[in-house]
Motif scaffolding. Structure first.
Motif, PDB file in Angstrom:
ATOM      1  N   SER A  34       0.847  -1.199   0.000  1.00 13.17           N
ATOM      2  CA  SER A  34       0.000   0.000   0.000  1.00 13.17           C
ATOM      3  C   SER A  34       0.878   1.242   0.000  1.00 13.17           C
ATOM      4  CB  SER A  34      -0.892   0.025   1.240  1.00 13.17           C
ATOM      5  OG  SER A  34      -1.727  -1.095   1.280  1.00 13.17           O
ATOM      6  N   THR A  35       0.265   2.383  -0.272  1.00 14.19           N
ATOM      7  CA  THR A  35       0.956   3.661  -0.184  1.00 14.19           C
ATOM      8  C   THR A  35       0.526   4.347   1.105  1.00 14.19           C
ATOM      9  OG1 THR A  35       1.054   3.917  -2.575  1.00 14.19           O
ATOM     10  CG2 THR A  35       1.311   5.918  -1.266  1.00 14.19           C
ATOM     11  N   ALA A  36       1.514   4.801   1.881  1.00 16.25           N
ATOM     12  CA  ALA A  36       1.254   5.559   3.111  1.00 16.25           C
ATOM     13  C   ALA A  36       1.852   6.942   2.941  1.00 16.25           C
ATOM     14  CB  ALA A  36       1.878   4.858   4.312  1.00 16.25           C
ATOM     15  N   GLN A  37       1.123   7.943   3.394  1.00 17.24           N
ATOM     16  CA  GLN A  37       1.618   9.316   3.355  1.00 17.24           C
ATOM     17  C   GLN A  37       1.962   9.750   4.768  1.00 17.24           C
ATOM     18  OE1 GLN A  37      -1.163  12.574   2.740  1.00 17.24           O
ATOM     19  NE2 GLN A  37       0.285  13.482   1.297  1.00 17.24           N
ATOM     20  N   ILE A  38       3.144  10.338   4.918  1.00 12.40           N
ATOM     21  CA  ILE A  38       3.549  10.911   6.199  1.00 12.40           C
ATOM     22  C   ILE A  38       3.614  12.416   6.001  1.00 12.40           C
ATOM     23  CG2 ILE A  38       5.298  11.012   7.989  1.00 12.40           C
ATOM     24  CD1 ILE A  38       6.107   8.163   7.238  1.00 12.40           C
ATOM     25  N   ALA A  39       2.835  13.136   6.811  1.00 17.58           N
ATOM     26  CA  ALA A  39       2.740  14.584   6.678  1.00 17.58           C
ATOM     27  C   ALA A  39       2.736  15.234   8.054  1.00 17.58           C
ATOM     28  CB  ALA A  39       1.465  14.959   5.921  1.00 17.58           C
ATOM     29  N   SER A  40       3.194  16.463   8.087  1.00 20.16           N
ATOM     30  CA  SER A  40       3.204  17.235   9.323  1.00 20.16           C
ATOM     31  C   SER A  40       1.779  17.467   9.796  1.00 20.16           C
ATOM     32  CB  SER A  40       3.900  18.574   9.067  1.00 20.16           C
ATOM     33  OG  SER A  40       3.916  19.347  10.231  1.00 20.16           O
ATOM     34  N   CYS A  41       1.568  17.307  11.117  1.00 17.03           N
ATOM     35  CA  CYS A  41       0.238  17.549  11.682  1.00 17.03           C
ATOM     36  C   CYS A  41       0.391  18.004  13.134  1.00 17.03           C
ATOM     37  CB  CYS A  41      -0.650  16.313  11.570  1.00 17.03           C
ATOM     38  SG  CYS A  41      -0.092  14.878  12.477  1.00 17.03           S
ATOM     39  N   GLY A  42       0.301  19.286  13.355  1.00 15.10           N
ATOM     40  CA  GLY A  42       0.328  19.815  14.714  1.00 15.10           C
ATOM     41  C   GLY A  42       1.595  19.533  15.495  1.00 15.10           C
ATOM     42  N   GLY A  43       2.768  19.683  14.891  1.00 21.48           N
ATOM     43  CA  GLY A  43       4.025  19.470  15.584  1.00 21.48           C
ATOM     44  C   GLY A  43       4.494  18.031  15.564  1.00 21.48           C
ATOM     45  N   SER A  44       3.716  17.135  14.995  1.00 26.42           N
ATOM     46  CA  SER A  44       4.082  15.724  14.858  1.00 26.42           C
ATOM     47  C   SER A  44       3.982  15.347  13.386  1.00 26.42           C
ATOM     48  CB  SER A  44       3.130  14.847  15.676  1.00 26.42           C
ATOM     49  OG  SER A  44       3.236  15.128  17.041  1.00 26.42           O
ATOM     50  N   TYR A  45       4.063  14.058  13.113  1.00 28.26           N
ATOM     51  CA  TYR A  45       3.916  13.548  11.756  1.00 28.26           C
ATOM     52  C   TYR A  45       2.866  12.449  11.760  1.00 28.26           C
ATOM     53  CZ  TYR A  45       8.135  16.164  11.231  1.00 28.26           C
ATOM     54  OH  TYR A  45       9.036  17.189  11.245  1.00 28.26           O
ATOM     55  N   CYS A  46       1.802  12.665  10.998  1.00 23.07           N
ATOM     56  CA  CYS A  46       0.711  11.700  10.920  1.00 23.07           C
ATOM     57  C   CYS A  46       0.945  10.766   9.742  1.00 23.07           C
ATOM     58  CB  CYS A  46      -0.625  12.412  10.752  1.00 23.07           C
ATOM     59  SG  CYS A  46      -1.114  13.319  12.241  1.00 23.07           S
ATOM     60  N   ILE A  47       0.640   9.491   9.953  1.00 22.28           N
ATOM     61  CA  ILE A  47       0.791   8.468   8.924  1.00 22.28           C
ATOM     62  C   ILE A  47      -0.614   8.042   8.494  1.00 22.28           C
ATOM     63  CG2 ILE A  47       1.751   6.215   8.354  1.00 22.28           C
ATOM     64  CD1 ILE A  47       3.621   6.610  10.841  1.00 22.28           C
ATOM     65  N   THR A  48      -0.924   8.238   7.209  1.00 22.69           N
ATOM     66  CA  THR A  48      -2.240   7.924   6.672  1.00 22.69           C
ATOM     67  C   THR A  48      -2.087   7.017   5.459  1.00 22.69           C
ATOM     68  OG1 THR A  48      -3.031  10.093   7.379  1.00 22.69           O
ATOM     69  CG2 THR A  48      -4.389   8.914   5.783  1.00 22.69           C
ATOM     70  N   LEU A  49      -2.842   5.936   5.424  1.00 22.66           N
ATOM     71  CA  LEU A  49      -2.827   5.050   4.262  1.00 22.66           C
ATOM     72  C   LEU A  49      -3.572   5.715   3.113  1.00 22.66           C
ATOM     73  CD1 LEU A  49      -3.438   1.602   5.972  1.00 22.66           C
ATOM     74  CD2 LEU A  49      -1.302   2.474   5.003  1.00 22.66           C
ATOM     75  N   LYS A  50      -2.960   5.729   1.939  1.00 26.79           N
ATOM     76  CA  LYS A  50      -3.555   6.366   0.760  1.00 26.79           C
ATOM     77  C   LYS A  50      -4.078   5.360  -0.247  1.00 26.79           C
ATOM     78  CE  LYS A  50      -3.144  10.575   1.943  1.00 26.79           C
ATOM     79  NZ  LYS A  50      -4.340  11.362   2.156  1.00 26.79           N
ATOM     80  N   SER A  51      -3.681   4.093  -0.123  1.00 29.81           N
ATOM     81  CA  SER A  51      -4.178   3.064  -1.031  1.00 29.81           C
ATOM     82  C   SER A  51      -4.313   1.757  -0.259  1.00 29.81           C
ATOM     83  CB  SER A  51      -3.231   2.884  -2.228  1.00 29.81           C
ATOM     84  OG  SER A  51      -2.010   2.302  -1.811  1.00 29.81           O
ATOM     85  N   GLY A  52      -4.916   0.793  -0.908  1.00 31.64           N
ATOM     86  CA  GLY A  52      -5.090  -0.513  -0.273  1.00 31.64           C
ATOM     87  C   GLY A  52      -6.411  -0.631   0.463  1.00 31.64           C
ATOM     88  N   LYS A  53      -6.555  -1.726   1.163  1.00 33.26           N
ATOM     89  CA  LYS A  53      -7.784  -2.093   1.867  1.00 33.26           C
ATOM     90  C   LYS A  53      -8.221  -1.044   2.898  1.00 33.26           C
ATOM     91  CE  LYS A  53      -9.457  -5.924   4.720  1.00 33.26           C
ATOM     92  NZ  LYS A  53      -9.075  -7.220   5.291  1.00 33.26           N
ATOM     93  N   HIS A  54      -7.277  -0.368   3.528  1.00 32.51           N
ATOM     94  CA  HIS A  54      -7.586   0.594   4.597  1.00 32.51           C
ATOM     95  C   HIS A  54      -7.296   2.039   4.184  1.00 32.51           C
ATOM     96  CE1 HIS A  54      -8.218  -2.785   7.291  1.00 32.51           C
ATOM     97  NE2 HIS A  54      -7.102  -3.303   6.823  1.00 32.51           N
ATOM     98  N   GLY A  56      -7.289   5.844   3.474  1.00 26.66           N
ATOM     99  CA  GLY A  56      -7.922   6.950   4.182  1.00 26.66           C
ATOM    100  C   GLY A  56      -7.791   6.867   5.688  1.00 26.66           C
ATOM    101  N   ARG A  57      -7.285   5.776   6.182  1.00 26.98           N
ATOM    102  CA  ARG A  57      -7.182   5.574   7.633  1.00 26.98           C
ATOM    103  C   ARG A  57      -5.838   6.076   8.164  1.00 26.98           C
ATOM    104  NH1 ARG A  57      -7.838   0.232  11.117  1.00 26.98           N
ATOM    105  NH2 ARG A  57      -7.830   1.299  13.115  1.00 26.98           N
ATOM    106  N   GLN A  58      -5.894   6.859   9.237  1.00 30.77           N
ATOM    107  CA  GLN A  58      -4.669   7.292   9.909  1.00 30.77           C
ATOM    108  C   GLN A  58      -4.193   6.141  10.797  1.00 30.77           C
ATOM    109  OE1 GLN A  58      -4.517  11.194  11.758  1.00 30.77           O
ATOM    110  NE2 GLN A  58      -3.082  10.420  13.285  1.00 30.77           N
ATOM    111  N   ILE A  59      -2.939   5.728  10.598  1.00 29.81           N
ATOM    112  CA  ILE A  59      -2.442   4.567  11.335  1.00 29.81           C
ATOM    113  C   ILE A  59      -1.280   4.896  12.272  1.00 29.81           C
ATOM    114  CG2 ILE A  59      -3.224   2.891   9.627  1.00 29.81           C
ATOM    115  CD1 ILE A  59      -0.186   2.747   8.765  1.00 29.81           C
ATOM    116  N   GLY A  60      -0.958   6.169  12.406  1.00 31.01           N
ATOM    117  CA  GLY A  60       0.128   6.484  13.325  1.00 31.01           C
ATOM    118  C   GLY A  60       0.380   7.961  13.468  1.00 31.01           C
ATOM    119  N   LYS A  61       1.127   8.278  14.518  1.00 34.28           N
ATOM    120  CA  LYS A  61       1.534   9.650  14.790  1.00 34.28           C
ATOM    121  C   LYS A  61       2.892   9.579  15.471  1.00 34.28           C
ATOM    122  CE  LYS A  61      -0.488  13.962  16.304  1.00 34.28           C
ATOM    123  NZ  LYS A  61      -1.681  14.575  16.889  1.00 34.28           N
TER     124      LYS A  61
END
Length: 114
Positions: A34-54, A56-61
């Protein structure tokens, strides 16, 4: 004149700040493909899945710890369980790990930059 100088200085500072993205930011190919995007979010980095079964789901910070290391939480989208997580950036590879029971049981994955 001073006001124009201050406005110009502020614009340059904003442009430089946006150009200096953290090396962890971007799109990554997960071990599952799958493709995961890591982007800045409020002083941290949020990990969101962009493709695959899940998609649109945020899976980490994560927050930067220095020296290409990050720490925070990561969620296994299959089991919906959240773990204490860590990540280490090395070139175009990102090694992620999540542990439970004080680090006794851990799972690791390596993602590659797209």
């Amino acid at each position: 004149m001073i006001r124009k100088f201050m406005i110009a200085t502020a614009l340059v500072a904003m442009a430089a700040g946006s150009a200096m993205a953290d090396p962890i930011e971007g799109n990554w190919r997960t071990q599952a493909g799958s493709t995961a995007q890591i982007a800045s979010c409020g002083g941290s980095y949020c990990i969101t899945l962009k493709s695959g079964k899940h998609a649109g789901r945020q899976i980490g910070k994560m927050s930067a710890s220095g020296g290409g290391k990050y720490a925070g939480q990561i969620t296994d989208p299959e089991s919906d369980k959240t773990y204490k997580g860590k990540a280490t950036l090395s070139g175009s590879s990102l090694k992620l790990g999540g542990c439970v029971l004080g680090g006794i049981i851990c799972r690791n994955q390596t993602w590659n930059r797209l």
